[in-house]
Design a protein around this motif. Structure first.
Motif, PDB file in Angstrom:
ATOM      1  N   ARG A 194      -0.364   6.944  -4.385  1.00 18.35           N
ATOM      2  CA  ARG A 194       0.185   8.129  -5.060  1.00 18.35           C
ATOM      3  C   ARG A 194      -0.026   8.077  -6.594  1.00 18.35           C
ATOM      4  O   ARG A 194      -0.187   9.094  -7.257  1.00 18.35           O
ATOM      5  N   GLY A 195       0.002   6.854  -7.105  1.00 16.31           N
ATOM      6  CA  GLY A 195      -0.198   6.754  -8.565  1.00 16.31           C
ATOM      7  C   GLY A 195      -1.532   6.191  -8.937  1.00 16.31           C
ATOM      8  O   GLY A 195      -1.670   5.541  -9.981  1.00 16.31           O
ATOM      9  N   VAL A 196      -2.561   6.385  -8.035  1.00 15.95           N
ATOM     10  CA  VAL A 196      -3.849   5.781  -8.260  1.00 15.95           C
ATOM     11  C   VAL A 196      -4.553   6.333  -9.496  1.00 15.95           C
ATOM     12  O   VAL A 196      -5.323   5.617 -10.144  1.00 15.95           O
ATOM     13  N   GLU A 197      -4.325   7.579  -9.771  1.00 15.30           N
ATOM     14  CA  GLU A 197      -5.036   8.156 -10.884  1.00 15.30           C
ATOM     15  C   GLU A 197      -4.602   7.525 -12.207  1.00 15.30           C
ATOM     16  O   GLU A 197      -5.436   7.273 -13.056  1.00 15.30           O
ATOM     17  N   ALA A 198      -3.289   7.208 -12.299  1.00 16.91           N
ATOM     18  CA  ALA A 198      -2.800   6.649 -13.564  1.00 16.91           C
ATOM     19  C   ALA A 198      -2.857   5.127 -13.587  1.00 16.91           C
ATOM     20  O   ALA A 198      -2.952   4.508 -14.638  1.00 16.91           O
ATOM     21  N   LEU A 199      -2.797   4.573 -12.395  1.00 16.87           N
ATOM     22  CA  LEU A 199      -2.720   3.093 -12.375  1.00 16.87           C
ATOM     23  C   LEU A 199      -3.813   2.503 -11.492  1.00 16.87           C
ATOM     24  O   LEU A 199      -3.561   1.640 -10.643  1.00 16.87           O
ATOM     25  N   SER A 200      -5.025   2.940 -11.645  1.00 22.07           N
ATOM     26  CA  SER A 200      -6.121   2.453 -10.797  1.00 22.07           C
ATOM     27  C   SER A 200      -6.345   0.947 -10.935  1.00 22.07           C
ATOM     28  O   SER A 200      -6.548   0.215  -9.950  1.00 22.07           O
ATOM     29  N   THR A 201      -6.314   0.459 -12.163  1.00 24.47           N
ATOM     30  CA  THR A 201      -6.535  -0.983 -12.373  1.00 24.47           C
ATOM     31  C   THR A 201      -5.419  -1.810 -11.752  1.00 24.47           C
ATOM     32  O   THR A 201      -5.647  -2.834 -11.072  1.00 24.47           O
ATOM     33  N   THR A 202      -4.170  -1.347 -11.945  1.00 23.21           N
ATOM     34  CA  THR A 202      -3.033  -2.089 -11.374  1.00 23.21           C
ATOM     35  C   THR A 202      -3.077  -2.071  -9.843  1.00 23.21           C
ATOM     36  O   THR A 202      -2.769  -3.065  -9.164  1.00 23.21           O
ATOM     37  N   ALA A 203      -3.479  -0.942  -9.282  1.00 23.79           N
ATOM     38  CA  ALA A 203      -3.554  -0.835  -7.818  1.00 23.79           C
ATOM     39  C   ALA A 203      -4.580  -1.803  -7.232  1.00 23.79           C
ATOM     40  O   ALA A 203      -4.344  -2.446  -6.201  1.00 23.79           O
ATOM     41  N   GLU A 204      -5.724  -1.888  -7.903  1.00 25.58           N
ATOM     42  CA  GLU A 204      -6.746  -2.805  -7.383  1.00 25.58           C
ATOM     43  C   GLU A 204      -6.258  -4.262  -7.424  1.00 25.58           C
ATOM     44  O   GLU A 204      -6.488  -5.054  -6.498  1.00 25.58           O
ATOM     45  N   THR A 205      -5.590  -4.616  -8.522  1.00 33.10           N
ATOM     46  CA  THR A 205      -5.072  -5.992  -8.633  1.00 33.10           C
ATOM     47  C   THR A 205      -4.021  -6.281  -7.554  1.00 33.10           C
ATOM     48  O   THR A 205      -4.017  -7.350  -6.916  1.00 33.10           O
ATOM     49  N   GLN A 206      -3.132  -5.310  -7.366  1.00 31.26           N
ATOM     50  CA  GLN A 206      -2.086  -5.501  -6.353  1.00 31.26           C
ATOM     51  C   GLN A 206      -2.683  -5.626  -4.960  1.00 31.26           C
ATOM     52  O   GLN A 206      -2.233  -6.446  -4.142  1.00 31.26           O
ATOM     53  N   LYS A 207      -3.686  -4.804  -4.712  1.00 31.99           N
ATOM     54  CA  LYS A 207      -4.337  -4.887  -3.394  1.00 31.99           C
ATOM     55  C   LYS A 207      -4.959  -6.254  -3.153  1.00 31.99           C
ATOM     56  O   LYS A 207      -4.906  -6.830  -2.062  1.00 31.99           O
ATOM     57  N   GLY A 208      -5.604  -6.807  -4.205  1.00 32.20           N
ATOM     58  CA  GLY A 208      -6.201  -8.137  -4.047  1.00 32.20           C
ATOM     59  C   GLY A 208      -5.157  -9.203  -3.758  1.00 32.20           C
ATOM     60  O   GLY A 208      -5.367 -10.106  -2.935  1.00 32.20           O
ATOM     61  N   ARG A 209      -3.993  -9.122  -4.457  1.00 30.14           N
ATOM     62  CA  ARG A 209      -2.931 -10.092  -4.188  1.00 30.14           C
ATOM     63  C   ARG A 209      -2.409  -9.986  -2.737  1.00 30.14           C
ATOM     64  O   ARG A 209      -2.128 -10.991  -2.077  1.00 30.14           O
ATOM     65  N   ILE A 210      -2.289  -8.727  -2.293  1.00 28.75           N
ATOM     66  CA  ILE A 210      -1.821  -8.548  -0.911  1.00 28.75           C
ATOM     67  C   ILE A 210      -2.811  -9.141   0.088  1.00 28.75           C
ATOM     68  O   ILE A 210      -2.432  -9.812   1.071  1.00 28.75           O
ATOM     69  N   ASP A 211      -4.088  -8.911  -0.156  1.00 28.29           N
ATOM     70  CA  ASP A 211      -5.108  -9.487   0.757  1.00 28.29           C
ATOM     71  C   ASP A 211      -5.052 -11.009   0.771  1.00 28.29           C
ATOM     72  O   ASP A 211      -5.184 -11.655   1.834  1.00 28.29           O
ATOM     73  N   GLU A 212      -4.889 -11.601  -0.406  1.00 28.18           N
ATOM     74  CA  GLU A 212      -4.796 -13.068  -0.468  1.00 28.18           C
ATOM     75  C   GLU A 212      -3.562 -13.575   0.287  1.00 28.18           C
ATOM     76  O   GLU A 212      -3.620 -14.604   1.000  1.00 28.18           O
ATOM     77  N   ALA A 213      -2.449 -12.860   0.144  1.00 25.34           N
ATOM     78  CA  ALA A 213      -1.223 -13.282   0.848  1.00 25.34           C
ATOM     79  C   ALA A 213      -1.405 -13.223   2.362  1.00 25.34           C
ATOM     80  O   ALA A 213      -0.999 -14.131   3.104  1.00 25.34           O
ATOM     81  N   ILE A 214      -2.042 -12.156   2.825  1.00 29.22           N
ATOM     82  CA  ILE A 214      -2.280 -12.033   4.272  1.00 29.22           C
ATOM     83  C   ILE A 214      -3.213 -13.146   4.769  1.00 29.22           C
ATOM     84  O   ILE A 214      -2.986 -13.773   5.825  1.00 29.22           O
TER      85      ILE A 214
END
Length: 398
Positions: free
Chosen positions: A175-195
């Motif tokens: 939902r906030g990808v337009e404003a926080l694209s960089t933060t979203a990508e970083t968060q996604k990478g952390r989630i993938d590593e955790a999984i």
């Protein structure tokens, strides 16, 4: 009062009970003094007597019962020192003489199988313990399987919850990808590593649990095989006990038969001696001048020799019967010796050689043979049997 009532009411049974009770009390209290082997020998003698209490036998005389009673009372008086019953001498009787007397008594089948019953009870107890161990193992296996399933379900539920939370976070990030694209990508990478890390830990734990389960299963299988081997050893020991009891029982029967033949030979010998004595007295008495008065010389001589020959013929028949019974006694004694020495003699030989020797012994002892001539050497067949058994023993290098 008949012989059976005399047998059951004899004082020997009270003496055996008192002596066994006293010996057990001292043994439990640790107050016995003497050689442990002497204690075991006395216990065996008392157990043998106790086993014959409820099995009367008419061939056991009151005299032999009274003699053994005196020795049992002497044992009771010697306690707590069991060695005194061997080194002492009560009324001229020792342990060996009394053991021989009791050993010569006919042993009833209930007393013969008493030790076998104890061995069977031991084997049954071992089988019961093995079944209980197997039941315990089954319960452990069922508990372990339940724990694994529960743990897997918990881990799956936790993973599903984690995925649900991640998906919620992904939606919020989208939902906030337009404003926080960089933060979203970083968060996604952390989630993938955790999984990925969680999956790696879960896989490693699952492998470790499988390996532990396999080790435990192998250990229980080894233990079950060990129990099976011990049961087979108990079975082999029971078979050897049966063989030894059978050989000893047969040897005892031959010993009893030999004693009967000895008594018969002695009786016929006494008859022969008495008849020959009468013939001799008659022959001497008929030689005096007053004998044959009123008869011619040849008539008196004929009467004297005829009566003497008739009486001597009866004595010769009795002597021949005594010789026949004596020969049977020697045969029975030789068979008793061969049967008694057979099992200890072949105990350490291989099973195949033991079977061959037993077959040869049975053929030589129990196969019917024609009547032996009177001039045959006593025990010849059984001496040859013993020689053949010795020849079957393999030569061992020093």
């Amino acid at each position: 009062m008949g012989w059976m009532e005399n047998y059951r009411s004899h004082a020997i049974w009270d003496a055996v009970d008192r002596t066994k009770g006293r010996l057990g009390e001292l043994q439990d209290a640790g107050e016995l003094v003497g050689d442990p082997d002497h204690t075991e020998m006395l216990e065996a003698l008392l157990a043998r007597l106790d086993g014959m209490r409820d099995n009367p036998d008419i061939t056991i005389s009151q005299t032999s019962l009274s003699q053994v009673t005196q020795y049992v009372e002497f044992i009771h008086g010697s306690l707590p020192n069991t060695t005194s019953a061997f080194t002492g001498n009560y009324s001229g009787y020792s342990f060996d003489s009394n053991a021989q007397i009791v050993g010569a008594w006919p042993q009833p089948w209930p007393a013969k199988i008493k030790n076998l019953t104890s061995q069977i009870a031991t084997v049954q107890s071992g089988l019961t313990a093995a079944r209980e161990n197997l039941a315990t193992l089954d319960e452990k296996f069922a508990t372990t399987d339940t724990a694994i399933v529960d743990y897997e379900a918990q881990q799956r539920a936790a993973a599903e919850q984690l995925v649900a939370r991640v998906q919620d976070q992904v939606i919020e990030v989208a939902r906030g990808v337009e404003a926080l694209s960089t933060t979203a990508e970083t968060q996604k990478g952390r989630i993938d590593e955790a999984i990925a890390g969680f999956q790696t830990k879960f896989t490693a734990g699952e492998d470790a649990r499988k390996e532990a389960w396999a080790k435990q299963l192998n250990s229980q299988q080894d233990e079950a095989e060990a129990h099976t081997q011990r049961m087979e050893e108990h079975e082999a020991k029971s078979v050897k006990v049966l063989q030894a009891v059978g050989a000893n029982s047969t040897a005892t029967d031959f010993g009893t038969y030999a004693n009967e033949q000895n008594k018969a030979a002695t009786t016929w010998r006494s008859i022969a001696a008495a008849v020959f004595g009468v013939a001799g007295v008659w022959f001497i008495a008929s030689s005096f001048p007053w004998y044959g008065e009123g008869a011619t010389g040849w008539e008196a001589a004929l009467a004297r020799l005829g009566v003497t020959a008739a009486v001597a013929g009866v004595g010769a028949y009795a002597a021949r019967e005594s010789s026949q019974h004596r020969r049977e006694e020697r045969r029975a004694k030789q068979v008793q010796l061969a049967l008694t020495a057979l099992e200890p003699f072949i105990a350490n030989l291989p099973d195949t050689e033991q079977k061959d020797i037993r077959a040869a012994a049975a053929q030589a002892i129990f196969v019917l043979r024609p009547e032996e001539p009177s001039n045959e050497v006593a025990g010849g067949d059984y001496i040859e049997l013993i020689k053949s058994l010795v020849d079957k023993v393999p030569t061992r290098s020093p």
